[in-house]
Design an enzyme around this catalytic site. Structure first.
Site, PDB file in Angstrom:
ATOM      1  N   ILE A 146     -91.119  34.951  56.256  1.00 57.23           N
ATOM      2  CA  ILE A 146     -90.209  34.743  57.451  1.00 57.23           C
ATOM      3  C   ILE A 146     -91.111  34.335  58.633  1.00 57.23           C
ATOM      4  O   ILE A 146     -90.488  33.477  59.253  1.00 57.23           O
ATOM      5  CB  ILE A 146     -89.954  36.401  58.101  1.00 57.23           C
ATOM      6  N   ASP A 188    -102.209  34.024  62.265  1.00 54.45           N
ATOM      7  CA  ASP A 188    -102.319  34.457  60.961  1.00 54.45           C
ATOM      8  C   ASP A 188    -103.988  34.790  60.830  1.00 54.45           C
ATOM      9  O   ASP A 188    -104.607  34.229  61.296  1.00 54.45           O
ATOM     10  CB  ASP A 188    -101.932  33.689  59.843  1.00 54.45           C
ATOM     11  N   ASP A 212    -106.555  38.308  64.026  1.00 57.75           N
ATOM     12  CA  ASP A 212    -106.097  39.561  63.379  1.00 57.75           C
ATOM     13  C   ASP A 212    -105.486  40.244  64.670  1.00 57.75           C
ATOM     14  O   ASP A 212    -106.177  40.591  65.551  1.00 57.75           O
ATOM     15  CB  ASP A 212    -107.196  40.523  62.783  1.00 57.75           C
ATOM     16  N   VAL A 213    -103.970  40.505  64.612  1.00 58.20           N
ATOM     17  CA  VAL A 213    -103.303  41.080  65.891  1.00 58.20           C
ATOM     18  C   VAL A 213    -103.709  42.465  65.987  1.00 58.20           C
ATOM     19  O   VAL A 213    -103.550  42.832  67.089  1.00 58.20           O
ATOM     20  CB  VAL A 213    -101.687  40.903  65.692  1.00 58.20           C
ATOM     21  N   ASN A 231     -94.298  39.089  64.143  1.00 53.22           N
ATOM     22  CA  ASN A 231     -94.009  39.109  62.650  1.00 53.22           C
ATOM     23  C   ASN A 231     -94.862  39.551  61.847  1.00 53.22           C
ATOM     24  O   ASN A 231     -94.646  40.295  60.962  1.00 53.22           O
ATOM     25  CB  ASN A 231     -93.592  37.706  62.275  1.00 53.22           C
ATOM     26  N   TYR A 288     -95.083  52.710  56.311  1.00 51.92           N
ATOM     27  CA  TYR A 288     -94.220  51.639  56.706  1.00 51.92           C
ATOM     28  C   TYR A 288     -93.183  51.731  57.493  1.00 51.92           C
ATOM     29  O   TYR A 288     -93.056  51.022  58.692  1.00 51.92           O
ATOM     30  CB  TYR A 288     -94.135  50.752  55.413  1.00 51.92           C
ATOM     31  N   LYS A 340     -92.204  50.849  61.465  1.00 56.70           N
ATOM     32  CA  LYS A 340     -91.218  49.966  61.809  1.00 56.70           C
ATOM     33  C   LYS A 340     -90.207  50.664  62.898  1.00 56.70           C
ATOM     34  O   LYS A 340     -89.474  50.100  63.715  1.00 56.70           O
ATOM     35  CB  LYS A 340     -90.592  49.568  60.679  1.00 56.70           C
ATOM     36  N   VAL A 394     -85.326  40.892  51.215  1.00 55.23           N
ATOM     37  CA  VAL A 394     -85.266  39.394  51.629  1.00 55.23           C
ATOM     38  C   VAL A 394     -85.870  38.843  50.273  1.00 55.23           C
ATOM     39  O   VAL A 394     -86.798  39.350  49.678  1.00 55.23           O
ATOM     40  CB  VAL A 394     -86.151  38.922  52.857  1.00 55.23           C
ATOM     41  N   THR A 450     -88.264  36.977  48.956  1.00 57.03           N
ATOM     42  CA  THR A 450     -89.352  36.266  49.275  1.00 57.03           C
ATOM     43  C   THR A 450     -90.218  36.450  47.888  1.00 57.03           C
ATOM     44  O   THR A 450     -89.657  36.971  46.746  1.00 57.03           O
ATOM     45  CB  THR A 450     -90.548  37.175  50.083  1.00 57.03           C
TER      46      THR A 450
END
Length: 250
Positions: free
Chosen positions: A15, A34, A56-57, A83, A147, A151, A180, A182
Site C-alpha cells: 500500500i 522504509d 526505522d519509525v 503506513n 496487531y 490498530k 487486500v 498483496t
C-alpha cells in the site's frame, strides 16, 4: 510555489508503494521512508520526484534525522502517511512481551513519533495526516491480539490528533483497509480463507493496493479540506457484515 511533498512510511512495497506512485501521478514530491534498504532502493528505481530515506519509525533518533533531511532539502511537508507496520499474528498464549512490543513499537509508537516530528512542518503547510489502521482494529479476530490492538489504538490516536491539531489547520484521518490482494496475503491465505473472505465481503473480492491508495491521497488533498477525525474503512463492505470469520478460527 514549490511542489507539495508527502511523507510515506513503509513505502518500499504494498500500500505504501502504491500510495507513493499515486502521489507522483498527481504531481506531488514523495519522501519514501522504509527500514529495508534494498527493497527501498528497488522500489524507487525509475521513479522521478522521490526522496528515499532509510528510517526505522520506531527509533526517535532516526525519525528526527529523517525529518531534518526533508526540511534541509525540499523544505516542506504537506502530508504524512503513517503506513509502516508489522503484521505479526499468533495466539495470545504465545505472544510474549517482546513479541507484543515489536508490533507496538512500529504500528503505534511509529505513528506517534513520526507525527510528532513532522508537526511543525505540517503546521506551516496546514497539512494532513493519514494513519493506516486496519479492519482488525474494528473487529476482533483470532491470532491478532497485538496487531488488532495496535490498530485500534491508531484509530483512537487519529481522533486525538484531529481534536488537538485542528486549530493549526492540520487534518488527521485514518484509513482501515480490509483484505487486500498483496503478494504477502496471497502467499499465506489458504483457498478456504480466500473463499471465506469473498463470502463475507459484500463486493465478493479482495481490494487492491491502488484502491486503498486512492482514498489515502484523496484524504491528503484539498478535495478533503473539511474532513478530519474520520475512520474510513476501505474494505468492500466487510465491516458491515458482522463479526467473525470461521475459516480463520480453524
Amino acid at each position: 510555489m514549490s511542489m507539495k511533498l508527502a511523507v510515506v512510511t513503509g513505502a518500499a512495497r504494498g500500500i505504501g508503494l502504491a500510495t507513493a506512485k499515486l502521489f507522483l501521478e498527481e504531481g506531488w514530491q514523495v519522501a519514501m521512508i522504509d527500514r529495508d534498504g534494498p527493497a527501498l532502493g528497488a522500489a524507487c528505481e525509475g521513479l522521478e520526484g522521490v526522496l528515499p530515506i532509510l528510517c526505522d519509525v520506531s527509533r526517535p533518533d532516526q525519525v528526527a534525522a529523517m525529518v531534518e533531511e526533508i526540511m534541509s532539502g525540499p523544505g516542506r511537508i504537506d502530508a504524512l502517511v503513517n503506513n509502516a507496520g508489522v503484521a505479526d499474528f499468533g495466539p495470545i498464549a504465545e505472544t510474549d512481551l517482546a513479541r507484543w512490543r515489536r508490533v507496538m513499537e512500529t504500528n503505534l509508537d511509529g505513528v506517534f513519533l513520526t507525527s510528532q516530528a513532522c508537526l511543525e512542518a505540517l503546521k506551516s503547510s496546514n497539512g494532513a495526516i493519514v494513519n493506516i489502521g486496519s479492519i482488525s482494529g474494528h473487529r476482533a479476530s483470532t491470532l491478532r491480539v497485538a496487531y488488532g490492538t495496535s490498530k485500534a489504538a491508531v484509530m483512537h490516536l487519529t481522533q486525538q490528533q484531529a481534536a488537538e491539531l485542528g486549530e493549526f489547520g492540520i487534518r488527521a484521518n485514518c484509513v482501515c483497509p480490509g483484505p487486500v490482494r498483496t503478494k504477502l496475503a496471497m502467499a499465506v491465505h489458504t483457498q478456504d480463507i480466500i473463499d471465506a473472505y469473498h463470502d463475507a465481503i459484500p463486493l465478493n473480492r479482495y481490494g487492491s493496493e491502488r484502491e486503498i491508495a486512492e482514498v489515502i491521497t484523496f484524504l491528503c488533498s484539498d478535495r478533503a479540506s473539511y474532513v478530519t477525525g474520520q475512520i474510513v474503512s476501505v474494505d468492500g463492505g466487510f465491516e458491515s457484515t458482522g463479526i467473525g470469520l470461521p475459516a480463520l478460527r480453524s
